[in-house]
Design a protein around this motif. Structure first.
Motif, mmCIF file in Angstrom:
data_model
loop_
_atom_site.group_PDB
_atom_site.id
_atom_site.type_symbol
_atom_site.label_atom_id
_atom_site.label_comp_id
_atom_site.label_asym_id
_atom_site.label_seq_id
_atom_site.Cartn_x
_atom_site.Cartn_y
_atom_site.Cartn_z
ATOM 1 N N MET A 171 0.826 -1.191 0.000
ATOM 2 C CA MET A 171 0.000 0.000 0.000
ATOM 3 C C MET A 171 0.874 1.260 0.000
ATOM 4 N N GLN A 172 1.982 1.225 0.724
ATOM 5 C CA GLN A 172 2.837 2.397 0.777
ATOM 6 C C GLN A 172 3.479 2.698 -0.578
ATOM 7 N N THR A 173 3.637 1.677 -1.414
ATOM 8 C CA THR A 173 4.129 1.913 -2.773
ATOM 9 C C THR A 173 3.166 2.817 -3.527
ATOM 10 N N GLU A 174 1.867 2.523 -3.438
ATOM 11 C CA GLU A 174 0.854 3.338 -4.113
ATOM 12 C C GLU A 174 0.770 4.728 -3.494
ATOM 13 N N LEU A 175 0.845 4.804 -2.174
ATOM 14 C CA LEU A 175 0.787 6.102 -1.510
ATOM 15 C C LEU A 175 2.010 6.954 -1.849
ATOM 16 N N ASN A 176 3.168 6.323 -2.007
ATOM 17 C CA ASN A 176 4.355 7.063 -2.446
ATOM 18 C C ASN A 176 4.158 7.657 -3.833
ATOM 19 N N LYS A 177 3.401 6.970 -4.686
ATOM 20 C CA LYS A 177 3.106 7.508 -6.016
ATOM 21 C C LYS A 177 2.200 8.734 -5.917
ATOM 22 N N VAL A 178 1.265 8.717 -4.977
ATOM 23 C CA VAL A 178 0.415 9.886 -4.751
ATOM 24 C C VAL A 178 1.282 11.054 -4.285
ATOM 25 N N ILE A 179 2.219 10.780 -3.399
ATOM 26 C CA ILE A 179 3.119 11.814 -2.891
ATOM 27 C C ILE A 179 3.983 12.376 -4.024
ATOM 28 N N ALA A 180 4.495 11.502 -4.885
ATOM 29 C CA ALA A 180 5.295 11.966 -6.028
ATOM 30 C C ALA A 180 4.454 12.853 -6.947
ATOM 31 N N ALA A 181 3.199 12.474 -7.171
ATOM 32 C CA ALA A 181 2.311 13.289 -8.002
ATOM 33 C C ALA A 181 2.058 14.645 -7.348
ATOM 34 N N LEU A 182 1.877 14.658 -6.035
ATOM 35 C CA LEU A 182 1.689 15.925 -5.326
ATOM 36 C C LEU A 182 2.924 16.812 -5.442
ATOM 37 N N ARG A 183 4.097 16.224 -5.313
ATOM 38 C CA ARG A 183 5.346 16.982 -5.445
ATOM 39 C C ARG A 183 5.402 17.643 -6.830
ATOM 40 N N ASP A 184 5.121 16.871 -7.876
ATOM 41 C CA ASP A 184 5.150 17.413 -9.240
ATOM 42 C C ASP A 184 4.047 18.448 -9.457
ATOM 43 N N PHE A 185 2.871 18.172 -8.937
ATOM 44 C CA PHE A 185 1.742 19.097 -9.044
ATOM 45 C C PHE A 185 2.112 20.451 -8.439
ATOM 46 N N TYR A 186 2.619 20.434 -7.210
ATOM 47 C CA TYR A 186 2.976 21.701 -6.558
ATOM 48 C C TYR A 186 4.150 22.401 -7.243
ATOM 49 N N ALA A 187 5.016 21.646 -7.879
ATOM 50 C CA ALA A 187 6.159 22.246 -8.567
ATOM 51 C C ALA A 187 5.739 22.998 -9.833
ATOM 52 N N HIS A 188 4.578 22.644 -10.406
ATOM 53 C CA HIS A 188 4.204 23.203 -11.708
ATOM 54 C C HIS A 188 2.864 23.941 -11.760
ATOM 55 N N GLU A 189 2.052 23.866 -10.735
ATOM 56 C CA GLU A 189 0.680 24.363 -10.856
ATOM 57 C C GLU A 189 0.327 25.481 -9.880
ATOM 58 N N ASP A 190 1.283 26.306 -9.470
ATOM 59 C CA ASP A 190 0.968 27.379 -8.527
ATOM 60 C C ASP A 190 -0.029 28.389 -9.106
ATOM 61 N N PHE A 191 -0.094 28.506 -10.429
ATOM 62 C CA PHE A 191 -1.050 29.406 -11.086
ATOM 63 C C PHE A 191 -2.486 29.113 -10.636
ATOM 64 N N LEU A 192 -2.808 27.837 -10.454
ATOM 65 C CA LEU A 192 -4.171 27.448 -10.063
ATOM 66 C C LEU A 192 -4.578 28.079 -8.738
ATOM 67 N N PHE A 193 -3.635 28.154 -7.824
ATOM 68 C CA PHE A 193 -3.932 28.728 -6.514
ATOM 69 C C PHE A 193 -3.811 30.246 -6.524
ATOM 70 N N GLU A 194 -2.855 30.775 -7.301
ATOM 71 C CA GLU A 194 -2.705 32.232 -7.419
ATOM 72 C C GLU A 194 -3.983 32.868 -7.939
ATOM 73 N N LYS A 195 -4.619 32.225 -8.911
ATOM 74 C CA LYS A 195 -5.818 32.769 -9.547
ATOM 75 C C LYS A 195 -7.105 32.193 -8.963
ATOM 76 N N ASP A 196 -6.980 31.392 -7.906
ATOM 77 C CA ASP A 196 -8.131 30.792 -7.232
ATOM 78 C C ASP A 196 -9.037 30.038 -8.212
ATOM 79 N N ILE A 197 -8.410 29.196 -9.032
ATOM 80 C CA ILE A 197 -9.126 28.371 -9.999
ATOM 81 C C ILE A 197 -9.939 27.312 -9.247
ATOM 82 N N GLY A 198 -11.073 26.896 -9.812
ATOM 83 C CA GLY A 198 -11.992 25.974 -9.154
ATOM 84 C C GLY A 198 -11.422 24.582 -8.889
ATOM 85 N N GLU A 199 -12.077 23.878 -7.980
ATOM 86 C CA GLU A 199 -11.623 22.549 -7.556
ATOM 87 C C GLU A 199 -11.590 21.532 -8.687
ATOM 88 N N ARG A 200 -12.517 21.599 -9.590
ATOM 89 C CA ARG A 200 -12.514 20.618 -10.685
ATOM 90 C C ARG A 200 -11.272 20.755 -11.553
#
Length: 176
Positions: free
Chosen positions: A1-30
């Motif tokens: 299970m931790q293997t899969e959860l580590n993949k979620v963490i890796a995706a979060l790391r990449d997401f935060y590294a590239h998608e700050d615009f979404l939060f700067e502009k308060d883009i919707g949850e979808r």
């Protein structure tokens, strides 16, 4: 299970590294959910990664009558998972992720109930793992891991500690 959860963490790391615009502009949850799914898909080779997927094999996804979650997507309270990691045809459901922005002030209980239902082995073909993520501009403000229809405290703690280790957990809050 931790293997899969580590993949979620890796995706979060990449997401935060590239998608700050979404939060700067308060883009919707979808939109936030979709962009996170893009990074999650890179981690799960051989699996389908879909947003708001409403099927179990050939059947439309419905909860039993009497549940508190509506299957009417027009109400915005569907049982459809925000993000599903699965094999569509079988169905083989590996992971579901519910994403909320920290600025969302609707009750958290809806997402928690949804994850209990989506991982409950007594309801249908459950997802093996469910993850609840509350995201703000710089980190994950809250996370829970669900297994067999309940919060798995040990996995939730492990997941939160891993987020802290890479600077995405609540132990590493920084001023906006």
């Amino acid at each position: 299970m931790q293997t899969e959860l580590n993949k979620v963490i890796a995706a979060l790391r990449d997401f935060y590294a590239h998608e700050d615009f979404l939060f700067e502009k308060d883009i919707g949850e979808r939109a936030v959910t979709h962009r996170f799914a893009v990074y999650l898909e890179r981690q799960f080779s051989g699996w389908a990664v879909d947003c708001n997927y409403d099927r179990l094999g050939e059947r439309t996804l419905h909860l039993p009558h009497g549940t508190i979650i509506s299957t009417d997507d027009h109400l915005g309270k569907s049982i459809y998972p925000d993000v599903a990691v699965h094999q569509r045809e079988i169905p083989n459901n590996l992971l579901t992720v519910e994403i909320r922005k920290a600025s969302n002030h609707t009750p958290l209980e809806h997402d928690q109930h949804k994850l209990r239902a989506l991982t409950d082995v007594h309801v249908w073909f459950p997802y093996w793992i469910g993850v609840l993520l509350v995201l703000d501009r710089q980190h994950v403000t809250m996370s829970e891991v669900y297994v067999s229809g309940a919060v798995d405290q040990a996995q939730s703690l492990w997941f939160a500690e891993r987020l802290d280790e890479i600077g995405l957990g609540t132990a590493h809050k920084t001023a906006p």
